[in-house]
Design an enzyme around this catalytic site. Sequence first.
Site, PDB file in Angstrom:
ATOM      1  N   PHE A 108      81.994  34.674 -41.978  1.00  0.00           N
ATOM      2  CA  PHE A 108      81.475  36.035 -42.113  1.00  0.00           C
ATOM      3  C   PHE A 108      81.459  36.448 -43.582  1.00  0.00           C
ATOM      4  O   PHE A 108      82.400  36.164 -44.326  1.00  0.00           O
ATOM      5  CB  PHE A 108      82.369  37.036 -41.367  1.00  0.00           C
ATOM      6  CG  PHE A 108      82.434  36.840 -39.882  1.00  0.00           C
ATOM      7  CD1 PHE A 108      81.487  37.407 -39.041  1.00  0.00           C
ATOM      8  CD2 PHE A 108      83.463  36.094 -39.317  1.00  0.00           C
ATOM      9  CE1 PHE A 108      81.559  37.237 -37.663  1.00  0.00           C
ATOM     10  CE2 PHE A 108      83.549  35.918 -37.941  1.00  0.00           C
ATOM     11  CZ  PHE A 108      82.591  36.492 -37.113  1.00  0.00           C
ATOM     12  N   ASP A 109      80.397  37.150 -43.972  1.00  0.00           N
ATOM     13  CA  ASP A 109      80.413  37.903 -45.219  1.00  0.00           C
ATOM     14  C   ASP A 109      81.258  39.155 -44.969  1.00  0.00           C
ATOM     15  O   ASP A 109      81.568  39.488 -43.818  1.00  0.00           O
ATOM     16  CB  ASP A 109      78.977  38.263 -45.610  1.00  0.00           C
ATOM     17  CG  ASP A 109      78.903  39.110 -46.868  1.00  0.00           C
ATOM     18  OD1 ASP A 109      79.783  38.968 -47.740  1.00  0.00           O
ATOM     19  OD2 ASP A 109      77.971  39.930 -46.977  1.00  0.00           O
ATOM     20  N   GLY A 110      81.614  39.852 -46.042  1.00  0.00           N
ATOM     21  CA  GLY A 110      82.435  41.046 -45.886  1.00  0.00           C
ATOM     22  C   GLY A 110      81.624  42.321 -45.750  1.00  0.00           C
ATOM     23  O   GLY A 110      81.334  42.789 -44.647  1.00  0.00           O
ATOM     24  N   ASP A 223      74.439  39.588 -45.127  1.00  0.00           N
ATOM     25  CA  ASP A 223      73.380  40.594 -45.204  1.00  0.00           C
ATOM     26  C   ASP A 223      72.465  40.369 -46.397  1.00  0.00           C
ATOM     27  O   ASP A 223      71.477  41.089 -46.559  1.00  0.00           O
ATOM     28  CB  ASP A 223      73.983  42.004 -45.281  1.00  0.00           C
ATOM     29  CG  ASP A 223      74.675  42.262 -46.612  1.00  0.00           C
ATOM     30  OD1 ASP A 223      74.386  43.287 -47.256  1.00  0.00           O
ATOM     31  OD2 ASP A 223      75.514  41.429 -47.012  1.00  0.00           O
TER      32      ASP A 223
END
Length: 242
Positions: A108-110, A223
């Site tokens: 996951f990105d943050g 994103d």
Amino acid sequence: QAVQYVNKKILESNPTERDLFDILVLSNNSPESGVRIINSAKHYGLEISKFCFVSDEDSTQYLKSHGVKLFLSADRTDVCNALRRGVSAALVFQQEVQAPSTPLRVVFDGDAVLFSDETDQIFQEQGLEGAVQYERAMEAIPIGEGPLKAFAMHLGKMRKKFSQEKSPIRTYLVTARSGRDMGIRAIKTLREWGLPIDEAFFMDGAPKGPILAQIQPHIFFDDGLHNIQGAQNVGVPSAWVP
């Protein structure tokens, strides 16, 4: 197939366990043309038992009734509709990838993925120094929830069925944040949520492709389209969170 491996390990640990990963295929194809989809799933050995062939313009209205925790689609409109309905969702791209081995690895990105985009907005308005000052001032307050937080929490719940050493699920945080200036609040937020993360990489703006190539995840959520492109360049399956 990595998901099937996780289910196998869960049942080996507890044969009566009912809380397993379940895959649903949702398609706008007619039931007649859906036969080919079902046969393809059988051909590739995919244990999928739920298929929904609907003619509605917005098929995402059925997601919550099926208890869907993550919706993946190649249609941006469907992904945006799912997110508006409060379902974790991301846009996938057609690409040639080398299927990684088990265990199931999810990255996951943050900001704007696991977390809200509040700090990103400060960065856009006030620059890096403003974002760093904001993070320091808010260090004791958890970051807001992002669009994939609910799915990550469900993944964490499944992971807690095992000890860390024997878990068939590994989760990672790979974020552009600086660990020195903006990492503490992120770690405290994960702790507050009770969300276990096996490894966290604070890249301080460096390209994510090389570390993703090392991890070899089954899927990477971000994103930023430039990060998605960087992941695709090293053969990592990626999903964009709009």
